[in-house]
Design an enzyme around this catalytic site. Structure first.
Site, PDB file in Angstrom:
ATOM      1  CG  HIS A  53      -2.365   0.239   0.871  1.00  0.00           C
ATOM      2  ND1 HIS A  53      -3.140  -0.679   0.206  1.00  0.00           N
ATOM      3  CD2 HIS A  53      -3.170   1.300   1.086  1.00  0.00           C
ATOM      4  CE1 HIS A  53      -4.348  -0.221   0.040  1.00  0.00           C
ATOM      5  NE2 HIS A  53      -4.401   0.998   0.553  1.00  0.00           N
ATOM      6  CG  HIS A  95      -4.366  -4.932  -6.291  1.00  0.00           C
ATOM      7  ND1 HIS A  95      -3.704  -6.145  -6.226  1.00  0.00           N
ATOM      8  CD2 HIS A  95      -5.683  -5.215  -6.146  1.00  0.00           C
ATOM      9  CE1 HIS A  95      -4.582  -7.103  -6.051  1.00  0.00           C
ATOM     10  NE2 HIS A  95      -5.783  -6.576  -6.008  1.00  0.00           N
ATOM     11  N   GLY A 103      -5.223   5.368  -4.477  1.00  0.00           N
ATOM     12  CA  GLY A 103      -5.049   4.753  -5.793  1.00  0.00           C
ATOM     13  C   GLY A 103      -4.458   3.355  -5.760  1.00  0.00           C
ATOM     14  N   GLY A 160      -5.615   0.377  -4.780  1.00  0.00           N
ATOM     15  CA  GLY A 160      -6.449  -0.730  -5.243  1.00  0.00           C
ATOM     16  C   GLY A 160      -6.526  -0.818  -6.756  1.00  0.00           C
ATOM     17  NE  ARG A 161      -8.844   3.675  -7.663  1.00  0.00           N
ATOM     18  CZ  ARG A 161      -9.091   4.882  -7.180  1.00  0.00           C
ATOM     19  NH1 ARG A 161      -9.703   5.776  -7.919  1.00  0.00           N
ATOM     20  NH2 ARG A 161      -8.710   5.204  -5.962  1.00  0.00           N
TER      21      ARG A 161
END
Length: 513
Positions: free
Chosen positions: A337, A347, A342, A344-345
């Site tokens: 992280h 990833h 941003g 998650g996107r």
């Protein structure tokens, strides 16, 4: 240390009920006795009093014939032989034992393969040479037993007579266990199945489907983050996804992509975090953080991401499965992280990037993996939490004045060395679902749309934009044009024409894969 007892009879261990009263051995026993600061492995090893061996979700039970002398070296040999390599365990163990104790361990069987593995891991993980002479024996042994875990071809370490087949570096090296599920997927050769599913579809249809699938994936990725982007923002991110695999992975490239994800940076500091981070909620009354996941410390981010990029390079070897590589890198990234926003996107972008680089995707068609993840959102949350929740007990943190978190203990190894098996199984589920359901549905929809459009054009000479509006209204109302629509946008239609349109639509669009 030599007189310490590690084996112990258990029926319940850390709240887990054992399948029978048996002797805890291997990694679990050593972690417990030496109080190593780490989560327990997903599966623990037991030796039964009976002559039977079996597996459950949480336990590997071995026959009484497997019993061995109760000392640290024998437990380590058992673990390496039957439980595979656990890099986090060895890093914690080596931090607990002094150099003299390590050398004593190695002298039990100086040229034995398990002594060599322990020796190599010590020097590899700690970047520190022991005062031990190089071996001169002829045979090399692979560090990872490929009957247990996935590995790359590797390179020889002549000093230890070990083949280092770890799919990573000391800065970042997740490992994945071989399971029946993963072996089934890999042996099914999805790359070949992909061509079977897509053969016979006209190139123009595939190109059009690709455009829709990119937008679908982009919107799904925002929805997973509980955001509802405008079409322009979704298209902009979809365009970035469409270019996945075109550029080499680097920290600079990931930072560039973050700038595309974050439309308005007024309230977000772009680039690597300069303070702590967490995923979770805030207490409604006090504002205190309630973390579900604690992110890597800011001072560890450069090392972790450099390691991630180097591990990705190693996993580009053709022998290493594309989905396993994508799971290790993409989930490793989201666990680290590194950004304020941003993550998650990005990833999920990394999944696209690696699948494209390793040629699982082709024919200009992107896998809308986020759409499948969204359809299996609870499984996705569970697979993220399977890593994050056990870790919370081992992270020493306090709330800051601005309701963030500050971590006080050394946590970097938790993000370097983790078991990515569950993440790999989940990702393979999503890849297969995308291949068998989502892409065929989109292609089938376009074919149906074209057929419906031809029938409407032939009968009414209706312009394309009006047909698109017509289809949208029919979709929204289960194949029926509402009274409002008939009184407004399509008031010129007569009753028998409405009936014909509705019947035609329902006949054509009932043709589902």
């Amino acid at each position: 240390m030599n007189n310490t007892c590690y084996s112990r009879k258990i029926s319940v261990f850390h709240g887990l009920k054992a399948p029978e009263v048996a002797t805890l051995v291997g990694y679990g026993a050593i972690i417990e006795v030496l109080k190593l600061n780490m989560p327990l492995p997903d599966k623990l090893a037991l030796i039964s009093d009976k002559r039977r061996s079996y597996n459950t979700d949480k336990w590997k039970v071995f026959s009484s014939r497997t019993a061995f002398e109760d000392n640290l070296y024998k437990h380590l040999v058992f673990a390496l032989k039957y439980e595979g390599i656990n890099l986090l365990f060895f890093k914690k163990l080596f931090g607990k034992l002094n150099e003299k104790a390590i050398i004593e361990l190695l002298q039990v069987e100086p040229t034995g393969q398990y002594s060599r593995k322990i020796w190599f891991l010590y020097e590899w993980l700690l970047d520190k040479y022991l005062p031990v002479e190089d071996l001169s024996i002829k045979n090399y042994v692979p560090l990872i037993d490929e009957k247990l875990q996935y590995a790359i071809p590797g390179k020889n370490s002549s000093r230890h007579r070990i083949i280092n087949n770890l799919p990573g570096t000391p800065e970042f090296c997740p490992l994945i266990y071989k399971t029946d599920k993963l072996e089934g997927y890999i042996n099914a050769r999805l790359s070949d199945q992909k061509n079977t599913y897509l053969n016979g579809i006209h190139k123009d249809v595939l190109q059009r489907a690709s455009s829709f699938l990119l937008l679908k994936d982009s919107k799904a990725s925002f929805t997973i983050e509980q955001e509802n982007p405008g079409t322009n923002r979704a298209m902009r991110w979809g365009k970035a996804i469409g270019q996945a695999g075109a550029k080499a992975l680097s920290i600079e490239e990931i930072e560039r992509l973050q700038q595309i994800v974050i439309e308005n940076a007024r309230f977000v500091k772009l680039g690597l975090r300069a303070e702590g981070g967490f995923v979770g909620e805030h207490d409604r009354l006090t504002g205190d953080p309630i973390p579900e996941h604690i992110s890597a410390k800011p001072e560890d981010l450069s090392s972790l991401l450099n390691g991630l990029v180097e591990a990705n390079t190693l996993m580009q070897d053709d022998s290493y499965d594309a989905v396993l590589a994508a799971a290790s890198i993409a989930f490793g990234f989201v666990f680290i992280h590194p950004f304020q926003d941003g993550n998650g996107r990005l990833h999920r972008y990394l999944i696209h990037h690696i699948l494209a680089k390793k040629r699982l995707t082709s024919q200009g068609l992107i896998f809308p993996i986020s759409a499948s993840i969204l359809d299996h959102i609870e499984d996705y949350r569970m697979v993220l939490q399977s890593y994050s929740h056990p870790l919370l007990d081992f992270v020493d943190w306090k709330a800051t004045e601005n309701n963030n978190v500050k971590v006080f203990n050394d946590t970097v190894d938790f993000y370097r060395y983790f078991d990515a098996t569950k993440q790999a199984e989940f990702l393979y589920d999503c890849v297969l679902d995308t291949l068998k359901r989502i892409i065929p549905q989109e292609v089938n929809y376009l074919l149906n749309y074209d057929e419906f459009k031809r029938s409407i054009s032939d009968k009414f000479e209706m312009p394309d934009n009006m047909i698109a509006t017509l289809v949208r209204f029919l979709e929204q109302n289960n194949g029926i044009l509402s009274k409002r629509v008939l009184n407004k946008e399509f008031s010129v239609l007569k009753d028998h024409e409405v009936e014909w349109i509705q019947e035609s639509y329902n006949n054509i669009f009932s043709n589902k894969p």
